[in-house]
Design a protein around this motif. Structure first.
Motif, PDB file in Angstrom:
ATOM      1  N   ASP A 163     -11.436  32.049  12.058  1.00 32.29           N
ATOM      2  CA  ASP A 163     -10.032  32.416  11.923  1.00 32.29           C
ATOM      3  C   ASP A 163      -9.190  31.776  13.028  1.00 32.29           C
ATOM      4  OD1 ASP A 163      -7.933  34.053  10.647  1.00 32.29           O
ATOM      5  OD2 ASP A 163      -7.911  35.109  12.562  1.00 32.29           O
ATOM      6  N   LEU A 164      -9.663  31.855  14.260  1.00 31.57           N
ATOM      7  CA  LEU A 164      -8.920  31.297  15.386  1.00 31.57           C
ATOM      8  C   LEU A 164      -8.851  29.772  15.322  1.00 31.57           C
ATOM      9  CD1 LEU A 164     -10.291  33.538  18.286  1.00 31.57           C
ATOM     10  CD2 LEU A 164      -8.017  33.618  17.259  1.00 31.57           C
ATOM     11  N   VAL A 165      -9.985  29.153  15.012  1.00 37.00           N
ATOM     12  CA  VAL A 165     -10.034  27.689  14.960  1.00 37.00           C
ATOM     13  C   VAL A 165      -9.099  27.149  13.879  1.00 37.00           C
ATOM     14  CG1 VAL A 165     -11.481  25.691  14.402  1.00 37.00           C
ATOM     15  CG2 VAL A 165     -12.353  27.490  15.914  1.00 37.00           C
ATOM     16  N   PHE A 166      -9.180  27.729  12.684  1.00 34.80           N
ATOM     17  CA  PHE A 166      -8.343  27.228  11.595  1.00 34.80           C
ATOM     18  C   PHE A 166      -6.877  27.615  11.767  1.00 34.80           C
ATOM     19  CE2 PHE A 166     -12.391  26.529   9.495  1.00 34.80           C
ATOM     20  CZ  PHE A 166     -12.150  25.339   8.825  1.00 34.80           C
ATOM     21  N   PHE A 167      -6.618  28.706  12.486  1.00 34.88           N
ATOM     22  CA  PHE A 167      -5.224  29.044  12.788  1.00 34.88           C
ATOM     23  C   PHE A 167      -4.608  27.949  13.657  1.00 34.88           C
ATOM     24  CE2 PHE A 167      -2.104  30.750  15.765  1.00 34.88           C
ATOM     25  CZ  PHE A 167      -1.154  31.244  14.881  1.00 34.88           C
ATOM     26  N   ILE A 168      -5.355  27.520  14.664  1.00 40.08           N
ATOM     27  CA  ILE A 168      -4.863  26.457  15.548  1.00 40.08           C
ATOM     28  C   ILE A 168      -4.633  25.170  14.756  1.00 40.08           C
ATOM     29  CG2 ILE A 168      -5.475  24.976  17.499  1.00 40.08           C
ATOM     30  CD1 ILE A 168      -7.033  27.364  18.647  1.00 40.08           C
ATOM     31  N   ILE A 169      -5.576  24.854  13.863  1.00 42.74           N
ATOM     32  CA  ILE A 169      -5.465  23.626  13.060  1.00 42.74           C
ATOM     33  C   ILE A 169      -4.245  23.685  12.134  1.00 42.74           C
ATOM     34  CG2 ILE A 169      -6.550  22.268  11.225  1.00 42.74           C
ATOM     35  CD1 ILE A 169      -9.267  23.034  12.447  1.00 42.74           C
ATOM     36  N   PHE A 170      -4.120  24.793  11.392  1.00 41.33           N
ATOM     37  CA  PHE A 170      -3.016  24.903  10.434  1.00 41.33           C
ATOM     38  C   PHE A 170      -1.661  25.039  11.134  1.00 41.33           C
ATOM     39  CE2 PHE A 170      -6.365  26.466   7.403  1.00 41.33           C
ATOM     40  CZ  PHE A 170      -6.254  25.394   6.529  1.00 41.33           C
ATOM     41  N   THR A 179       9.385  28.379  12.657  1.00 39.06           N
ATOM     42  CA  THR A 179       8.750  29.674  12.919  1.00 39.06           C
ATOM     43  C   THR A 179       7.863  30.143  11.770  1.00 39.06           C
ATOM     44  OG1 THR A 179      10.740  30.765  12.069  1.00 39.06           O
ATOM     45  CG2 THR A 179      10.587  30.448  14.452  1.00 39.06           C
ATOM     46  N   ILE A 180       8.150  29.686  10.564  1.00 41.02           N
ATOM     47  CA  ILE A 180       7.344  30.103   9.414  1.00 41.02           C
ATOM     48  C   ILE A 180       5.935  29.510   9.474  1.00 41.02           C
ATOM     49  CG2 ILE A 180       7.895  28.193   7.843  1.00 41.02           C
ATOM     50  CD1 ILE A 180       8.133  30.231   5.602  1.00 41.02           C
ATOM     51  N   SER A 181       5.755  28.505  10.324  1.00 45.15           N
ATOM     52  CA  SER A 181       4.443  27.859  10.434  1.00 45.15           C
ATOM     53  C   SER A 181       3.370  28.857  10.883  1.00 45.15           C
ATOM     54  CB  SER A 181       4.507  26.691  11.419  1.00 45.15           C
ATOM     55  OG  SER A 181       4.807  27.150  12.732  1.00 45.15           O
ATOM     56  N   ILE A 182       3.761  29.817  11.723  1.00 45.44           N
ATOM     57  CA  ILE A 182       2.799  30.816  12.197  1.00 45.44           C
ATOM     58  C   ILE A 182       2.321  31.688  11.037  1.00 45.44           C
ATOM     59  CG2 ILE A 182       2.494  32.842  13.673  1.00 45.44           C
ATOM     60  CD1 ILE A 182       4.433  31.599  15.637  1.00 45.44           C
ATOM     61  N   PHE A 183       3.264  32.090  10.191  1.00 50.49           N
ATOM     62  CA  PHE A 183       2.918  32.920   9.033  1.00 50.49           C
ATOM     63  C   PHE A 183       1.998  32.165   8.074  1.00 50.49           C
ATOM     64  CE2 PHE A 183       3.824  34.213   4.634  1.00 50.49           C
ATOM     65  CZ  PHE A 183       3.463  35.550   4.699  1.00 50.49           C
ATOM     66  N   ALA A 189      -5.615  30.560   7.480  1.00 52.98           N
ATOM     67  CA  ALA A 189      -6.790  30.787   8.326  1.00 52.98           C
ATOM     68  C   ALA A 189      -7.540  32.039   7.882  1.00 52.98           C
ATOM     69  CB  ALA A 189      -6.362  30.918   9.787  1.00 52.98           C
ATOM     70  N   ARG A 190      -6.790  33.093   7.523  1.00 47.83           N
ATOM     71  CA  ARG A 190      -7.430  34.332   7.080  1.00 47.83           C
ATOM     72  C   ARG A 190      -8.155  34.129   5.747  1.00 47.83           C
ATOM     73  NH1 ARG A 190      -5.947  39.203   9.596  1.00 47.83           N
ATOM     74  NH2 ARG A 190      -6.003  38.683  11.817  1.00 47.83           N
TER      75      ARG A 190
END
Length: 271
Positions: A163-170, A179-183, A189-190
């Protein structure tokens, strides 16, 4: 163990082969089983907090607590007790339960109390004179008894890393969205970590052989509800004068145990 090797009977009683249970205690369990023929009878030892027995007392106390939080709050005063009596209706369950030694005993106890009322019988906590030593190894056997939980803990941590790794990638890939990039990164990632978690839990934690379609639907429901519950509860409790990170850690820890029980008893359960 083949079914034909076990004789037919209305009741069955098990006792550890190291001779630590006295004939009198075995007889107590047998009598209680005759009086409660539809119940699972468990011989329960009471450990007092006194000199020479503090280790046993704390060991049993910790195990009772751990059993409770990993079994939907169900209580068992002596999960390690091998002196048990049960009706013939549980014979098939006893033969089909997986595991070895204490791991098997806990798995069978866990499955039996889901199907049958439990009756406890007080027995002596003193080791029977025939054999003054127990084969129980506190660290090794306790790890083995809760192997399913430890595997679940491991697979959950692996999914968290994904989850953390793919969150950083995406988040990096969608950075131009603002700001929508975080969502978006969080959702993507989830989705990946959830899929990884399902595969690991199915084949490693619970070693399920059931219909994957049904399990996938149930797992997805639990997964979404867990995310929603975490987000809503953290938001509601954010007004408390405690750092949000601490609030989230507490809530997610509670949800971790809740979800473990749901996955064990519903998502990957044979029912």
């Amino acid at each position: 163990m083949a079914d034909e090797k076990i004789g037919e009977s209305d009741f069955y009683i098990t006792a550890d082969c190291d001779g630590q249970y006295s004939p009198e205690d075995i007889e107590k369990v047998a009598k209680e089983l005759l009086e409660n023929p539809d119940c699972f009878v468990l011989g329960v030892r009471t450990y007092e907090r006194k000199k020479g027995k503090k280790v046993r007392f704390w060991l049993n106390s910790c195990q009772k607590l751990f059993f409770r939080i990993t079994n939907h709050g169900k209580e068992c005063p002596d999960p390690r007790s091998g002196l048990r009596g049960f009706p013939a209706s549980l014979k098939k369950l006893a033969l089909c339960t997986e595991g070895k030694s204490y791991d098997y005993e806990l798995n069978f106890l866990d499955a039996a109390i889901q199907k049958t009322p439990v009756v406890v019988v007080p027995i002596s906590s003193e080791t029977h004179n025939i054999n003054e030593t127990s084969h129980f190894r506190p660290v090794v056997d306790l790890l083995g008894m809760y192997l399913k939980f430890w595997k679940y803990l491991f697979t959950s941590n692996v999914a968290t890393v994904f989850d953390l790794v793919f969150f950083i990638i995406f988040e990096s890939l969608f950075s131009k969205l603002g700001t929508i990039s975080i969502f978006v990164a969080t959702i993507c990632a989830r989705a990946i970590s959830g899929s990884v978690g399902y595969i690991l839990n199915r084949y490693i934690s619970f070693q399920s052989k059931l219909n994957p379609g049904r399990e996938m639907v149930r797992y997805s429901i639990v997964f979404v509800c867990q995310m929603a519950a975490s987000g809503i509860l953290v938001s509601l409790l954010s007004v408390i004068p405690i750092p949000t990170v601490i609030v989230k850690a507490i809530i997610d820890t509670i949800l971790f145990f809740v979800v473990y029980n749901i996955q064990k008893n519903w998502v990957f359960a044979e029912k």
